[in-house]
Design an enzyme around this catalytic site. Sequence first.
Site, PDB file in Angstrom:
ATOM      1  N   THR A  74       0.971  -1.168   0.142  1.00  0.00           N
ATOM      2  CA  THR A  74      -0.086  -0.008  -0.140  1.00  0.00           C
ATOM      3  C   THR A  74       0.792   1.271   0.127  1.00  0.00           C
ATOM      4  O   THR A  74       0.438   2.438  -0.044  1.00  0.00           O
ATOM      5  CB  THR A  74      -0.892  -0.007   1.308  1.00  0.00           C
ATOM      6  OG1 THR A  74      -0.218  -0.122   2.232  1.00  0.00           O
ATOM      7  CG2 THR A  74      -1.838  -1.060   0.895  1.00  0.00           C
ATOM      8  N   TYR A 137       1.206   1.708  -8.272  1.00  0.00           N
ATOM      9  CA  TYR A 137       0.169   1.167  -7.251  1.00  0.00           C
ATOM     10  C   TYR A 137      -1.186   0.855  -7.913  1.00  0.00           C
ATOM     11  O   TYR A 137      -1.559  -0.197  -7.942  1.00  0.00           O
ATOM     12  CB  TYR A 137       0.164   2.213  -6.073  1.00  0.00           C
ATOM     13  CG  TYR A 137      -1.123   1.817  -5.166  1.00  0.00           C
ATOM     14  CD1 TYR A 137      -0.907   0.759  -4.387  1.00  0.00           C
ATOM     15  CD2 TYR A 137      -2.204   2.652  -5.177  1.00  0.00           C
ATOM     16  CE1 TYR A 137      -1.935   0.167  -3.300  1.00  0.00           C
ATOM     17  CE2 TYR A 137      -3.251   2.335  -4.077  1.00  0.00           C
ATOM     18  CZ  TYR A 137      -2.988   1.068  -3.284  1.00  0.00           C
ATOM     19  OH  TYR A 137      -4.104   0.833  -2.401  1.00  0.00           O
TER      20      TYR A 137
HETATM   21  N1  LIG Z   1      -4.547   2.554   2.965  1.00  0.00           N
HETATM   22  C1  LIG Z   1      -5.368   3.381   2.314  1.00  0.00           C
HETATM   23  O1  LIG Z   1      -5.543   4.610   2.273  1.00  0.00           O
HETATM   24  C2  LIG Z   1      -6.121   2.563   1.191  1.00  0.00           C
HETATM   25  C3  LIG Z   1      -6.722   3.302   0.108  1.00  0.00           C
HETATM   26  C4  LIG Z   1      -7.528   2.490  -0.877  1.00  0.00           C
HETATM   27  C5  LIG Z   1      -7.437   1.209  -0.896  1.00  0.00           C
HETATM   28  N2  LIG Z   1      -6.798   0.422   0.028  1.00  0.00           N
HETATM   29  C6  LIG Z   1      -6.667  -1.161   0.048  1.00  0.00           C
HETATM   30  O2  LIG Z   1      -7.512  -1.553   1.074  1.00  0.00           O
HETATM   31  C7  LIG Z   1      -6.684  -2.702   1.273  1.00  0.00           C
HETATM   32  C8  LIG Z   1      -6.412  -2.758   2.962  1.00  0.00           C
HETATM   33  O3  LIG Z   1      -5.422  -1.342   3.261  1.00  0.00           O
HETATM   34  P1  LIG Z   1      -4.609  -1.453   4.534  1.00  0.00           P
HETATM   35  O4  LIG Z   1      -4.416   0.192   4.727  1.00  0.00           O
HETATM   36  O5  LIG Z   1      -5.284  -2.277   5.540  1.00  0.00           O
HETATM   37  O6  LIG Z   1      -3.325  -2.124   4.146  1.00  0.00           O
HETATM   38  P2  LIG Z   1      -2.122  -2.027   5.131  1.00  0.00           P
HETATM   39  O7  LIG Z   1      -2.421  -1.591   6.408  1.00  0.00           O
HETATM   40  O8  LIG Z   1      -0.768  -1.827   4.467  1.00  0.00           O
HETATM   41  O9  LIG Z   1      -2.046  -3.707   5.156  1.00  0.00           O
HETATM   42  C9  LIG Z   1      -1.624  -4.739   4.368  1.00  0.00           C
HETATM   43  C10 LIG Z   1      -1.079  -5.948   5.123  1.00  0.00           C
HETATM   44  O10 LIG Z   1      -0.660  -6.877   3.922  1.00  0.00           O
HETATM   45  C11 LIG Z   1       0.615  -7.346   4.240  1.00  0.00           C
HETATM   46  N3  LIG Z   1       1.122  -7.835   3.123  1.00  0.00           N
HETATM   47  C12 LIG Z   1       2.097  -7.376   2.162  1.00  0.00           C
HETATM   48  N4  LIG Z   1       2.560  -8.032   1.278  1.00  0.00           N
HETATM   49  C13 LIG Z   1       1.808  -9.420   1.642  1.00  0.00           C
HETATM   50  C14 LIG Z   1       2.061 -10.717   1.174  1.00  0.00           C
HETATM   51  N5  LIG Z   1       2.675 -10.834  -0.001  1.00  0.00           N
HETATM   52  N6  LIG Z   1       1.524 -11.714   1.493  1.00  0.00           N
HETATM   53  C15 LIG Z   1       0.272 -11.401   2.622  1.00  0.00           C
HETATM   54  N7  LIG Z   1       0.307 -10.338   3.111  1.00  0.00           N
HETATM   55  C16 LIG Z   1       1.361  -9.319   2.781  1.00  0.00           C
HETATM   56  C17 LIG Z   1       1.246  -6.344   4.865  1.00  0.00           C
HETATM   57  O11 LIG Z   1       2.365  -6.537   5.583  1.00  0.00           O
HETATM   58  P3  LIG Z   1       3.516  -5.524   5.664  1.00  0.00           P
HETATM   59  O12 LIG Z   1       3.213  -4.533   6.391  1.00  0.00           O
HETATM   60  O13 LIG Z   1       4.675  -6.330   6.720  1.00  0.00           O
HETATM   61  O14 LIG Z   1       4.262  -5.282   4.474  1.00  0.00           O
HETATM   62  C18 LIG Z   1       0.155  -5.657   5.795  1.00  0.00           C
HETATM   63  O15 LIG Z   1       0.032  -6.390   7.155  1.00  0.00           O
HETATM   64  C19 LIG Z   1      -5.624  -2.846   0.411  1.00  0.00           C
HETATM   65  O16 LIG Z   1      -6.147  -3.795  -0.573  1.00  0.00           O
HETATM   66  C20 LIG Z   1      -5.268  -1.472  -0.117  1.00  0.00           C
HETATM   67  O17 LIG Z   1      -4.688  -1.324  -1.414  1.00  0.00           O
HETATM   68  C21 LIG Z   1      -5.969   1.107   1.193  1.00  0.00           C
END
Ligand SMILES: NC(=O)c1ccc[n+]([C@@H]2O[C@H](COP(=O)([O-])OP(=O)(O)OC[C@H]3O[C@@H](n4cnc5c(N)ncnc54)[C@H](OP(=O)(O)O)[C@@H]3O)[C@@H](O)[C@H]2O)c1
Length: 299
Positions: A74, A137
Amino acid sequence: MTILITGAKGQLGNELCRILGEGVSERGELPLFYERSRIVAVDVDELDITTSDAVDSFFALHKPNLVFNCAAMTNVDGCEGNEDAAYLVNAVGPKNLAVACERHGARLMHISTDYVFDGLGTRPYVETDEPAPNTAYGRSKLAGERFVLASCRNSCICRTAWLYGYIGNNFVKTLLRLAREKGSLTVVDDQVGNPTSAVDLAWQLALLAASQETGIFHCTCNGEAVSWNAFAKRIMEKAGLAVEVKACTTAQFPRPAKRPAYSALENRHLRETIGDSMRDWKEALDSFLVNYLEQERRQ
Ligand SMILES: NC(=O)c1ccc[n+]([C@@H]2O[C@H](COP(=O)([O-])OP(=O)(O)OC[C@H]3O[C@@H](n4cnc5c(N)ncnc54)[C@H](OP(=O)(O)O)[C@@H]3O)[C@@H](O)[C@H]2O)c1
């Protein structure tokens, strides 16, 4: 029923684990659909979704019926500097899960982003609008969406934006910290979107997963789209921090990945099917701040 949550240590994954584990959210009771379900919550250390063999073995062992894929890369600027890594996690990973779900007859809820759009819109994007990502991204997330839809019939793509939750780093927590360190903040006022609480998103995802619906859904908090600057001002006001929030332009604050100027989403598909349960962003933010600041006081 066995429910698999990937990326369980992230902002959204954590909130989903909390509500599915407790059977209740701040938003209300979960549907009966979740009664007696077994939750298998994993992050990259236990299941790296980019490895198809690991995904296959995991499915063979746990036999999930429902999968929430909250795993992603992300860091938008990090993705810009390493598009291959972004593609692996955000496109190949979801593909591996989608193929395994289809093979095992499982339902897949996959999370995507407003960054699949070019950000040049003048009205909120709906699910039928053509994606045109401008960043690594966004391109990787769009590829992930397409793999999921092509590989798993029983799947939903849920696009969200500007997400913040209790666990993990996000704009709300960063601003609270900076406000306490500095007398004033400078925040861009020419990027507009929908601040979205992980509390509301997790709740809406749980409702959607319990339905028979499939396809693409926009899932952001409601209310008029705002700039980061207006969002910041609301955070300061509601947290009781008397800090000046100055405005700047995107051009004055260059970043490796181009940010969409206008990326508001409309939850049209939700509204026309199971109903849109996402609150107004102001109401969701106010409620988040009350709980988060209370948590801080107790620590
Ligand atoms: N954050 C935003 O503002 C936002 C906006 C729009 C959409 N989204 C989408 O919403 C969803 C959730 O976002 P979030 O903010 O909760 O994300 P996040 O806090 O970054 O959490 C993502 C998790 O996935 C883990 N991860 C990374 N690579 C992986 C792999 N190969 N296998 C398994 N797990 C893995 C990460 O571990 P590490 O931390 O160790 O890498 C982290 O714990 C995502 O699909 C994101 O694209 C987020």
